[in-house]
Design an enzyme around this catalytic site. Structure first.
Site, mmCIF file in Angstrom:
data_model
loop_
_atom_site.group_PDB
_atom_site.id
_atom_site.type_symbol
_atom_site.label_atom_id
_atom_site.label_comp_id
_atom_site.label_asym_id
_atom_site.label_seq_id
_atom_site.Cartn_x
_atom_site.Cartn_y
_atom_site.Cartn_z
ATOM 1 N N ASP A 1 0.815 -1.208 0.000
ATOM 2 C CA ASP A 1 0.000 0.000 0.000
ATOM 3 C C ASP A 1 0.857 1.270 0.000
ATOM 4 O O ASP A 1 2.020 1.264 0.414
ATOM 5 C CB ASP A 1 -0.926 0.026 1.218
ATOM 6 N N LYS A 2 0.236 2.356 -0.411
ATOM 7 C CA LYS A 2 0.901 3.652 -0.507
ATOM 8 C C LYS A 2 1.604 4.024 0.795
ATOM 9 O O LYS A 2 2.754 4.471 0.789
ATOM 10 C CB LYS A 2 -0.126 4.721 -0.877
#
Length: 348
Positions: A157-158
């Protein structure tokens, strides 16, 4: 028409999905590259041929060449890129923390606030944009299609920090993708979660699918009802009464798996705003405590999750590779603050 079999994706962290076709009785002999191009939306003949050459396509369990002609009863299994949202990859000079690199693979320590690959709303500033720039310096004239197609085999994820492996060749990508599908890759995460863990170690099992109300979120559903099978093993590393430091080992790799599974058992990740971890979920009502937690949020303004360990079999040497990434500064500082806070509490 052929019959398309429903084969569950075995790792949503993987950027590849598995699809299967059984050729029907009335199918005329047809080159397999042409057949796949006809049945795979958005594909090109060149990309399909590259995928076949790299071993992303099997017929009746065996790899074939592009000129193989399909016949009735053939079972074709295809690994295809999930949701290829971009066609042109913008090369950008972005600093990369390269942990390891050779001619076939590279392992990168991803910072927070960086998307792994371009997509809607994130066409620049991604890890892959930086990798494309870096690799073009090594190989001037790098094929536009090669890196997006073959470079990534999984993602994080970011706002999750930590280790990610990329393939530099199509053969390496095929080899690594199969390891992810068969759960042979070792992935260990460190997370700070709300609450005092009830057990020193345990396993969370629960199907994961998109949240019925909030489409950007995921949720756990009863087995067999909807979603995909997911297993997370956890071990409690340290307890701070109101929060706990845990180690999570993925047996499967679904989108947001650790975040969703931890929330499911009542231990939402610290400062995970998408799942409600950006507010006080455990602790006192006193103003000083609230101020302390707010300070922690400022120190670590993201979901407190780090991909710390990554292990896989090297595509060429066949040797086991194991990499460790130290906790990033933001998580490390917050952990020290919680440790000191609890140590200085007179009453708990």
């Amino acid at each position: 028409m052929s019959e398309e079999l429903d084969i569950p994706e075995e790792g949503t962290e993987s950027l590849y999905e598995r699809r299967a076709f059984v050729i029907d009785k009335g199918q005329e002999p047809l080159r397999i590259d042409k057949y796949i191009q006809m049945h795979l939306e958005g594909s090109t003949r060149n990309k399909v041929q590259n995928g076949i050459d790299a071993g992303f396509v099997t017929v009746n369990g065996k790899t074939v060449k592009s000129n193989y002609k399909v016949k009735p009863g053939d079972e074709i299994i295809l690994l295809s890129l999930v949701n290829p949202e971009h066609t042109v990859l913008k090369r950008e000079n972005i600093p990369l923390d390269i942990v390891y690199e050779d001619d076939t693979v590279m392992v990168i320590n991803k910072p927070a606030n960086m998307v792994v690959h371009p997509g809607v709303g994130n066409f620049s500033g991604t890890l892959l944009n930086g990798v494309a720039y870096y690799l073009e310096k090594q190989n001037p004239g790098l094929d536009e299609d090669s890196l997006p197609r073959f470079g990534l085999v999984h993602r994080i994820d970011k706002n999750t920090t930590g280790l990610i492996v990329l393939a530099k060749t199509a053969d390496a990508a095929a080899h690594l993708a199969k390891q992810f599908f068969h759960h042979d890759v070792k992935r260990k995460y460190t997370a700070l979660v709300w609450g005092d863990m009830e057990q020193d170690e345990g396993t969370v099992t629960g199907h994961i699918a998109r949240h019925r109300q909030y489409r950007k979120m995921f949720d756990v559903y009863p087995d067999g009802e909807t979603g995909k099978h997911a297993i997370t093993h956890y071990r409690t590393l340290e307890r701070f009464h109101y929060v706990s430091l845990v180690e999570c080992v993925l047996e499967t790799g679904r989108t947001h798996q650790i975040r969703v599974h931890m929330k499911h058992i009542g231990h939402t990740l610290f400062n995970d705003w998408e799942y409600g971890g950006d507010r006080i979920l455990k602790g006192t009502i006193y103003t000083k405590y609230k101020q302390f937690v707010d300070n922690c949020f400022e120190l670590c303004p993201r979901c407190a999750l780090h991909a710390q360990t990554l292990g896989f079999i090297h595509p060429v040497t066949k040797k086991e590779m194991l990499f460790e990434s130290p906790l990033p500064a933001d998580m490390a500082m917050v952990i020290v603050k919680w440790r000191n806070y609890i140590a200085n509490r007179k009453e708990l």
